[in-house]
Structure formats: C-alpha cells, structure tokens
Design a protein around this motif. Structure first.
Motif, PDB file in Angstrom:
ATOM      1  N   THR A 103      11.432   7.943 -15.538  1.00  0.00           N
ATOM      2  CA  THR A 103      12.440   8.235 -14.589  1.00  0.00           C
ATOM      3  C   THR A 103      13.182   7.083 -14.504  1.00  0.00           C
ATOM      4  OG1 THR A 103      10.937   9.721 -13.221  1.00  0.00           O
ATOM      5  CG2 THR A 103      13.248   8.608 -11.974  1.00  0.00           C
ATOM      6  N   ASP A 104      14.342   7.495 -14.910  1.00  0.00           N
ATOM      7  CA  ASP A 104      15.360   5.993 -14.480  1.00  0.00           C
ATOM      8  C   ASP A 104      15.870   5.792 -13.524  1.00  0.00           C
ATOM      9  OD1 ASP A 104      17.605   7.074 -14.141  1.00  0.00           O
ATOM     10  OD2 ASP A 104      18.491   7.171 -16.321  1.00  0.00           O
TER      11      ASP A 104
ATOM     12  N   ALA B  72       5.601   3.466 -11.779  1.00  0.00           N
ATOM     13  CA  ALA B  72       6.352   4.393 -11.776  1.00  0.00           C
ATOM     14  C   ALA B  72       6.551   5.837 -10.763  1.00  0.00           C
ATOM     15  CB  ALA B  72       6.140   5.078 -13.286  1.00  0.00           C
ATOM     16  N   LYS B  73       4.725   6.008 -10.641  1.00  0.00           N
ATOM     17  CA  LYS B  73       4.902   7.234  -9.108  1.00  0.00           C
ATOM     18  C   LYS B  73       6.179   7.237  -7.827  1.00  0.00           C
ATOM     19  CE  LYS B  73       1.339   9.101  -6.187  1.00  0.00           C
ATOM     20  NZ  LYS B  73       0.005   8.572  -5.658  1.00  0.00           N
ATOM     21  N   ASN B  74       5.792   5.823  -7.832  1.00  0.00           N
ATOM     22  CA  ASN B  74       7.395   6.063  -6.317  1.00  0.00           C
ATOM     23  C   ASN B  74       8.206   6.316  -6.972  1.00  0.00           C
ATOM     24  OD1 ASN B  74       4.878   4.912  -5.480  1.00  0.00           O
ATOM     25  ND2 ASN B  74       5.336   2.595  -4.558  1.00  0.00           N
TER      26      ASN B  74
ATOM     27  N   ALA C 158       9.861  -7.247 -26.978  1.00  0.00           N
ATOM     28  CA  ALA C 158       8.940  -6.509 -28.209  1.00  0.00           C
ATOM     29  C   ALA C 158       8.153  -5.231 -28.376  1.00  0.00           C
ATOM     30  CB  ALA C 158       7.532  -7.450 -28.833  1.00  0.00           C
ATOM     31  N   PRO C 159       7.776  -4.169 -28.987  1.00  0.00           N
ATOM     32  CA  PRO C 159       6.449  -3.324 -28.483  1.00  0.00           C
ATOM     33  C   PRO C 159       5.513  -3.531 -28.182  1.00  0.00           C
ATOM     34  CG  PRO C 159       7.991  -3.023 -30.366  1.00  0.00           C
ATOM     35  CD  PRO C 159       8.176  -4.361 -30.127  1.00  0.00           C
ATOM     36  N   GLU C 160       5.115  -5.082 -28.703  1.00  0.00           N
ATOM     37  CA  GLU C 160       3.961  -5.869 -28.401  1.00  0.00           C
ATOM     38  C   GLU C 160       3.451  -6.579 -27.062  1.00  0.00           C
ATOM     39  OE1 GLU C 160       5.324  -6.602 -30.654  1.00  0.00           O
ATOM     40  OE2 GLU C 160       4.237  -6.532 -32.870  1.00  0.00           O
ATOM     41  N   THR C 161       5.081  -6.654 -26.452  1.00  0.00           N
ATOM     42  CA  THR C 161       4.664  -7.495 -25.245  1.00  0.00           C
ATOM     43  C   THR C 161       4.800  -5.664 -24.095  1.00  0.00           C
ATOM     44  OG1 THR C 161       7.261  -7.395 -25.258  1.00  0.00           O
ATOM     45  CG2 THR C 161       5.243  -9.524 -25.548  1.00  0.00           C
ATOM     46  N   ALA C 162       5.468  -4.881 -24.695  1.00  0.00           N
ATOM     47  CA  ALA C 162       5.249  -4.316 -22.966  1.00  0.00           C
ATOM     48  C   ALA C 162       3.695  -3.109 -23.133  1.00  0.00           C
ATOM     49  CB  ALA C 162       6.102  -2.540 -23.862  1.00  0.00           C
ATOM     50  N   ARG C 163       2.994  -3.819 -23.610  1.00  0.00           N
ATOM     51  CA  ARG C 163       1.270  -2.842 -23.900  1.00  0.00           C
ATOM     52  C   ARG C 163       1.005  -4.205 -22.486  1.00  0.00           C
ATOM     53  NH1 ARG C 163      -1.914  -1.422 -29.021  1.00  0.00           N
ATOM     54  NH2 ARG C 163      -2.991  -1.317 -26.966  1.00  0.00           N
ATOM     55  N   LEU C 164       0.550  -3.723 -21.422  1.00  0.00           N
ATOM     56  CA  LEU C 164      -0.101  -4.603 -20.331  1.00  0.00           C
ATOM     57  C   LEU C 164      -1.008  -5.417 -19.926  1.00  0.00           C
ATOM     58  CD1 LEU C 164       2.687  -2.741 -17.623  1.00  0.00           C
ATOM     59  CD2 LEU C 164       3.029  -4.739 -19.274  1.00  0.00           C
ATOM     60  N   SER C 165      -1.992  -5.726 -19.128  1.00  0.00           N
ATOM     61  CA  SER C 165      -2.849  -6.213 -19.070  1.00  0.00           C
ATOM     62  C   SER C 165      -3.539  -4.642 -18.152  1.00  0.00           C
ATOM     63  CB  SER C 165      -3.229  -7.185 -18.531  1.00  0.00           C
ATOM     64  OG  SER C 165      -2.732  -7.155 -16.959  1.00  0.00           O
ATOM     65  N   GLU C 166      -5.172  -4.350 -18.134  1.00  0.00           N
ATOM     66  CA  GLU C 166      -5.424  -3.022 -17.200  1.00  0.00           C
ATOM     67  C   GLU C 166      -4.675  -3.542 -15.838  1.00  0.00           C
ATOM     68  OE1 GLU C 166      -9.397  -1.304 -15.445  1.00  0.00           O
ATOM     69  OE2 GLU C 166      -9.347  -3.658 -17.193  1.00  0.00           O
ATOM     70  N   GLY C 167      -4.297  -4.682 -15.148  1.00  0.00           N
ATOM     71  CA  GLY C 167      -4.328  -4.668 -13.469  1.00  0.00           C
ATOM     72  C   GLY C 167      -2.647  -4.827 -13.737  1.00  0.00           C
ATOM     73  N   GLY C 168      -2.091  -4.727 -14.819  1.00  0.00           N
ATOM     74  CA  GLY C 168      -0.607  -5.019 -14.953  1.00  0.00           C
ATOM     75  C   GLY C 168      -0.587  -3.199 -15.140  1.00  0.00           C
ATOM     76  N   GLN C 169      -1.286  -2.935 -16.095  1.00  0.00           N
ATOM     77  CA  GLN C 169      -0.753  -1.195 -16.265  1.00  0.00           C
ATOM     78  C   GLN C 169      -1.245  -0.411 -15.173  1.00  0.00           C
ATOM     79  OE1 GLN C 169      -0.075   0.346 -19.559  1.00  0.00           O
ATOM     80  NE2 GLN C 169       0.408   1.287 -17.588  1.00  0.00           N
ATOM     81  N   MET C 170      -2.126  -0.996 -14.295  1.00  0.00           N
ATOM     82  CA  MET C 170      -2.203  -0.312 -13.194  1.00  0.00           C
ATOM     83  C   MET C 170      -1.325  -0.246 -12.423  1.00  0.00           C
ATOM     84  SD  MET C 170      -5.943  -0.983 -11.559  1.00  0.00           S
ATOM     85  CE  MET C 170      -6.170  -0.957 -10.740  1.00  0.00           C
ATOM     86  N   PHE C 171      -0.491  -1.394 -12.034  1.00  0.00           N
ATOM     87  CA  PHE C 171       0.408  -1.922 -11.386  1.00  0.00           C
ATOM     88  C   PHE C 171       2.147  -0.652 -11.955  1.00  0.00           C
ATOM     89  CE2 PHE C 171       4.736  -4.282  -9.880  1.00  0.00           C
ATOM     90  CZ  PHE C 171       4.335  -4.826  -9.417  1.00  0.00           C
ATOM     91  N   ALA C 172       1.965  -0.890 -13.150  1.00  0.00           N
ATOM     92  CA  ALA C 172       2.866  -0.242 -13.635  1.00  0.00           C
ATOM     93  C   ALA C 172       3.099   0.983 -13.672  1.00  0.00           C
ATOM     94  CB  ALA C 172       3.019  -0.276 -15.655  1.00  0.00           C
ATOM     95  N   ASN C 173       2.149   2.347 -12.889  1.00  0.00           N
ATOM     96  CA  ASN C 173       1.545   3.042 -12.741  1.00  0.00           C
ATOM     97  C   ASN C 173       2.433   3.359 -11.354  1.00  0.00           C
ATOM     98  OD1 ASN C 173       0.425   3.855 -15.135  1.00  0.00           O
ATOM     99  ND2 ASN C 173      -1.975   3.493 -14.393  1.00  0.00           N
ATOM    100  N   ARG C 174       2.171   2.214 -10.915  1.00  0.00           N
ATOM    101  CA  ARG C 174       2.396   3.123  -9.441  1.00  0.00           C
ATOM    102  C   ARG C 174       3.501   3.184  -8.898  1.00  0.00           C
ATOM    103  NH1 ARG C 174      -0.053   2.819  -3.726  1.00  0.00           N
ATOM    104  NH2 ARG C 174      -1.643   3.212  -4.841  1.00  0.00           N
TER     105      ARG C 174
END
Length: 740
Positions: free
Chosen positions: A406-407, A439-441, A421-437
């Motif tokens: 969602t934009d 995106a949900k919000n 770059a595609p590589e930097t878009a892959r996040l650490s485990e904690g960063g991915q949890m933050f990203a998920n939150r």
C-alpha cells in the motif's frame, strides 16, 4: 655524525611511519604514541623531510635532561650551545608540551625556554633574537614527559602535511598525510605499480586523488615546498640538501614522463569542482588527474580495457540534526554502486561511522583503526567480488517482482525500493519485523487518511518497544523521531536498531531515501525547543481540512504542526463562526488559521517565541488572512494578567515546562494550571468556551476547578485514528462558566 630524530604523526599511523622511515634510512627506530624515534645522519633527516608522506614533523633532538623545577628547565636549555644553531639577531619560535616539575602551563614553559635561549645568545652590544611565530629561523620544540625534558629543533618548519597544493578545501578536509596513510593501507602503491586505476566517487577537493598521483608518479610529497625549518638554521648543509633536491626533481620528471594512470574523481557539489581542479593544477598533476561533477547514484569507474583498481572515499561523518538517515542511505547507495559497477575492483572506505559500513551489503576483509584529529575512525577494505556480497546475489540478476503493498495515498501498488539495490532491500530479522508493522499500519491508516483527505498523520508510534520511534507522513515525506533510549539499552544496540528501522522505511513505504528525515526527541530546556537546528530552510506547504499550512521537517526539533491536535483544530474551525478567538501558547498559530477560515470575527495569538510567531504570520498570509488577526509576543501569564479584552472561544495547549530567558521564573503546567485557567476564564465571554489540553502524561486537573466552572474531559473526542493506540498523547477539557 649520528643524530637523534623524532618523527611525529597522527595517532594510529605509528607502524606505517616506522616502516616508511626505515625505508628512507632511519635506524634503531621505535614507536611511541603519535611518534617514531631513531638515529640517522643529517642527510637522512633531510630525506625524511622531503619524502615522508606520513610524518607531521621531523625533529632533531638537541638535548635531554632531567627536570624537577622551572629553574632546572631554564638551566638545561641554557646549557645548549645555541651559537651553533641561531644567530644572536635571528628569530625563533618555541612550542612547549607536557607538564610537571612545577610547570603546569604550556605558555609558562615556553616562556622559560625562550628566556633561556635569548639570554644565552644576547651579545655584548645588547643584540638578542626576536620572536617570529610564523616563519622563524629556527623552531624549537620542548616536551616534558615523566621528569625528562627533550629539546628538539624542527627541521620541517610547518607541518609536513601542508604540501602546498591545497589552498582551497571543503568543509571537512582530510589532512594530506592521513589521506596518504589510507592509500597505503588500501594497497594503492602495489596497485599503481601494476598500472591499476583509482577513483573517488566523493572526492571533495581531491586530496585522495592528488596523494595517489604523487605516489604513482614517484613525486616527493614536499618537493614544491620553498621554506623549511632548517632554512635559517646555522647547522644547515646546503650542498647535501641541494643534491637530495636535485635527485627528487629528476625522479619526478621521470615519473611524470610515464603514461599517466587513470585517476578520476567525482563530486556532487558543484562548488567544489573548481577548487579541486585548482589543487590538482598546483600539484602539477593536471595530466594525471581529472575531476567531474556527478552524483554517487550515477558513478561508474573506468570500464574500457577491463581495467581494475581501487575505489576510495571518505564519506561525510554527519554532524547535523538527523544526519543518520541521510548517511545510512548514502552508504547503501555506495554499496549498491560498488556491487553493480565495480566488480573485480578493491574498495577502501575511511569512515567516522563504521557501523554504517555494515549496511553496504559487502563484507569487509580488513579493518584498520585510525584517528582523524580527535575523532576515532576506521578504514574498511573490501574486495568487490560476488563471494563478498552479503546476500550473494549477482549484480544485474533479475529482481523478483515486489509483493503488492500500500502506498502513501492508500492505493494498492507494486513498490520498488527507490534508490536501493535489491540486496539492501533485504533486511535484518528485526528490521523485517519493523517493516511488517509499518506495512500493517499503512494498510489500516492509509485508507482512512485517503478517505478523510488527510495528508499528514502518524503511522507508527513506538508500537514495538525495541523500535522506539515515531514515524509521521507529511505529504509524501517521512519524518522519523527517535525517542531517547533508556539507559538500560546499550548505545550500540540502540544505534543498530535505529539503522535497521531506517533501512526498512524506504522500501516499505515506497519513498525515496532523500525524503526521509530523522530527528532525536529528548526533553528540551530553555529556548532550545525554539532554536533552529539546521539551515536547509525547506518549508513545505501541506493541507489540513480547508486550510494550507507550512511545515519544516529539517530545521527545527518540531515541524510546525502537532499532528495529534488535528481533531481539536477542526473542532475549533466548526465552532469559530462569528466569534472572537484567543489562541494562547499559539506555536505556529495553526489553530488560529483554522478558526479564521471557520469564520472567526477576529483572532489573537499569543506566544513567547519570535521564531514561531514569524512562522504563524506566514501561515496566516498563506491563507490570505491578515486583517483582524493579531499576533502578540509575550509571556502568556503576564499578558493575561494585563489583558482587558473579552473572547468567545479560547484555546490553550501550554508546554509541560518552560524556562525561557524572557520569562520570570519557570512555568510548570501541573503547578500553574489553576492560575492560568483562572486568568483565561476571566477573559471568556458569557456563554463562551475554553479548550484546554496538554501532553504531560502525569497531569492531574485540580478538582476544585470543577467547583468554579463547567468542566468536561473530551480527550477521547480529540484523538483521530492515527493516535488512538496512544491514548496518552494528550488530554483535553472543555471548560465553560458555571451555570450555578
């Protein structure tokens, strides 16, 4: 004749300097903090002055003696036969360091040394040496350490890092000898010997480029210097010096006659291009070094003939408010360009923020601790090979299609990670949890914001305790506030989490990294909350309801718009028609603009800050409002005590504490709110309404106010969807005169 020599250098370069000095002829060398000592003859001393790329100074030791008092220092210096070194009518300068033996002030120590030298040289006619701090005939260094004085004559004169070519420099210049050390650690001499290339994508005024070319062309770094510390020294042997100088000139001519190596610099700031070219021209290297204007995102090294070499740079360290965000994305861009455009090259990144080096998507195979003045730094070395990529994905490999997200406008879209770059878009485990939150919000709040036509709202507010941030959206920009972490959290861990969060924001929200602004939220005292923290001057127009408002995301701790008061401002707009409106502690007068647009007969806005009142004036003008809208600079309590006007609608949102220099004493909302409200209610017209709010989480409204006025808490009614999960962001009351 064997002489004792001391070579000084920046901290961290001792071992490199020792190797260099030994190659130039220094014997029995030893390392000391920021120095190397050894023995040699005068010819080696001259050669060190001419050829050392790393030393600051070459000091010739004249005497060592114990010191237990200022008189002992005087006597020891006076015992040296100064007639061998300086004419009685010559000039000198004295530099003194260390303390002890009753000498706790360097100025006093230097004065004792100067007196001893002058008294020794005073002739029978009263002639005596003069003092010249800039260009003396001899410069004397004295250091006291553990009860011993070391008296030395400076053969170099001015510091050897001052090669003479860099008359123009940028905001944070790297000293020439430190730049040379970084190049040596990065293996440039060997790369140059094999005909390799060098490029600096953030070259500034070209220091790395010039030092690299001097090495590659076998040019003595101080060949162009005209004055030396030994130039006016009576022990100087011109014949020896002339021979060494001639040899160095011949080597330079031979080096410059070779085919130049490919040495190129790129700089985004157009103001630095000409200074860099001027420096290169003064160094005599215009045929070897080229500088171009170019952004990091478009940087590419030489691709013809499949030539490889060294990419070297010294990224900005960050000293301004919110620099962490821009620096993180800068390092991510740098890693991206290395992986995409520099495969097979070597890279060296000299940084004052080594934790950001981990965000480049490359594994560093070597790290060296160095110092840039008083700032601890690290040199990170990389081999740009697929095996060293953190993700292991080959450059140019097809990127998987992103999931539908969602934009910022609340519409479904396929979002790339702009600038990443595609590589930097892959996040650490904690960063991915933050990203998920996030995106949900965004999925929940984005639709609400689009439906209500809200451009500015809070997306995230420390929802996860590990990521204590507030993330606000401002019409396509992201404003991030980091709350000060508790002392129980290690600073390194807190910094790592912050960087994880910053890395997650652009790909998750679909914004360009240059539209992310970071600030740190800490309790402010005095006028700091009003003071300008940056200088970008970037005011942006946003819409809220029927009004237009100016926000500034970069220059101040606050943006000019308290998002949590949006429902209150819209309520005031609905109730203001035909009323006299008073806005106390008005900030940037956003509530006054709403009231005026809602049809208020007049508005009066009071605040102590001239900065915010100027901002308020611009907000009013932006909406075509000027007449009948008064701005008053004053302490609110003092103004209320003297004001005689009557108002139909009053709004006040005082700070928790305030101790501005313009105030008498300190304002405390818990202690002072009863008197404040009594003063304000005295200005309220019959049938009028006062709205009172504050964000002090421990605030308790004095119960006896309900005995004097009609008081209704309306906190829940003043929270929109973006703040409902944080019900304590503020509290609000509707207060009217009692009908009893």
């Amino acid at each position: 004749m064997t002489l004792q020599l001391i070579l000084t250098c920046p901290k961290g370069l001792e071992s490199l300097l020792r190797d260099e000095a030994a190659a130039l002829g220094l014997q029995e060398s030893r390392e000391h903090p920021a120095a190397v000592s050894g023995v040699a003859d005068l010819e080696v001393g001259y050669r060190l002055c001419l050829w050392s790329r790393l030393a600051n100074r070459v000091l010739l030791v004249l005497s060592r003696f114990p010191v237990d008092s200022p008189d002992a220092l005087y006597a020891g210096v006076a015992a040296i036969d100064w007639h061998d070194h300086l004419d009685s009518r010559g000039t000198l300068a004295v530099e003194f360091s260390g303390q002890g033996a009753g000498i706790d002030n360097t100025h006093f120590g230097a004065l004792k040394v100067k007196d001893a030298i002058v008294d020794s040289l005073r002739d029978e006619n009263g002639g005596r040496p003069g003092i010249d701090k800039l260009n003396p005939d001899v410069r004397i260094h004295v250091r006291i350490d553990r009860g011993e004085a070391v008296v030395s004559l400076d053969l170099s004169g001015h510091s050897l890092h001052q090669r003479g070519y860099r008359l123009q420099q940028g905001a944070a210049p790297l000293k020439e000898n430190l730049a040379a050390a970084v190049l040596i650690r990065a293996g440039w001499p060997a790369i140059a010997a094999q005909g390799g290339a060098l490029t600096d994508p953030m070259c500034g005024v070209g220091t790395f480029l010039v030092e690299a070319a001097l090495m590659a062309a076998d040019i003595a770094p101080n060949l162009r210097r005209e004055r030396w510390g030994f130039s006016g020294w009576l022990g100087h042997v011109p014949a020896v010096w002339s021979r060494l100088l001639f040899e160095a000139q011949a080597r330079a001519a031979a080096g410059l006659a070779k085919e130049p190596l490919w040495i190129r610099g790129y700089e985004a700031d157009p103001r630095l291009i000409q200074p860099a070219r001027n420096n290169i021209e003064r160094a005599g290297l215009a045929e070897w070094v080229r500088v171009y204007q170019g952004e990091l995102a478009t940087f590419e090294p030489r691709t013809d003939r499949n030539q490889k070499g060294l990419v070297i740079c010294n990224p900005p360290y960050g000293e301004r408010l919110g620099d962490e965000a821009s620096l993180l994305y800068l390092y991510q861009h740098l890693g991206e360009r290395l992986r995409q455009a520099c495969l097979g090259w070597q890279a060296a990144v000299f940084t004052g923020a080594p934790e950001l080096g981990k965000r480049m998507g490359l594994r560093s195979h070597k790290q060296y601790a160095m110092w840039n003045g008083a700032l601890p730094c690290k040199l990170l070395l990389f081999r740009v090979e697929v095996e060293q990529f953190v993700t292991g994905r080959k450059p140019g490999a097809e990127r998987p299609v992103a999931a539908r997200e969602t934009d910022l406008a609340g519409e479904a879209a396929v979002i790339p990670a702009p600038g990443l770059a595609p590589e930097t878009a892959r996040l650490s485990e904690g960063g991915q949890m933050f990203a998920n939150r996030l995106a949900k919000n965004l999925k929940q709040l984005g639709k609400w914001a689009a439906r209500e036509r809200i451009e500015c709202y809070r997306l995230y507010d420390a929802d996860m305790p590990e990521y204590a941030l507030a993330v606000d959206l401002y019409a396509g920009w992201v404003h991030v506030q980091e709350y000060a972490p508790p002392r129980s959290i290690e600073p390194a861990k807190a910094q790592a989490r912050l960087l994880d969060a910053l890395a997650a924001i652009p790909p998750t929200l679909g914004v360009s990294p240059d539209r992310v602004v970071l600030k740190r939220r800490e309790r402010q005292s005095g006028t700091r909350q009003y003071e300008r923290q940056g200088s970008e001057g970037r005011f942006m127009e946003v819409r809220e309801g029927a009004v237009k408002l100016l926000v500034n995301l970069t220059d101040y701790l606050d943006t000019g718009l308290f998002l949590d008061h949006r429902p209150m401002r819209l309520r005031l707009a609905r109730e203001a028609d035909g009323k006299r409106f008073l806005n106390l502690f008005c900030y940037t007068a956003t509530a006054s603009v709403h009231a005026a647009k809602g049809g208020a007969r007049s508005t009066t806005s009071v605040d102590l800050s001239r900065t915010y009142l100027d901002w308020a004036r611009r907000n009013l003008a932006l909406n075509g409002l000027s007449e009948r809208h008064q701005l008053v600079q004053s302490d609110v309590m003092e103004w209320l005590a003297q004001e005689q006007g009557i108002y139909d609608l009053i709004f006040m949102d005082p700070p928790t504490f305030s101790n501005s220099k313009r105030m008498e004493g300190v304002f405390d909302v818990q202690r002072d709110h009863v008197r404040l409200l009594d003063l304000a209610m005295a200005r309220l017209a019959p049938g009028g309404t006062l709205y009172f709010s504050n964000n002090f989480r421990k605030f308790t409204l004095e119960p006896r106010l309900a005995e004097r006025y009609e008081v209704e808490e309306i906190s829940g009614q003043t929270l929109d969807e973006d703040f409902r999960r944080n019900g304590k962001i503020h509290r609000a009351w509707r207060i009217q005169a009692s009908k009893r």
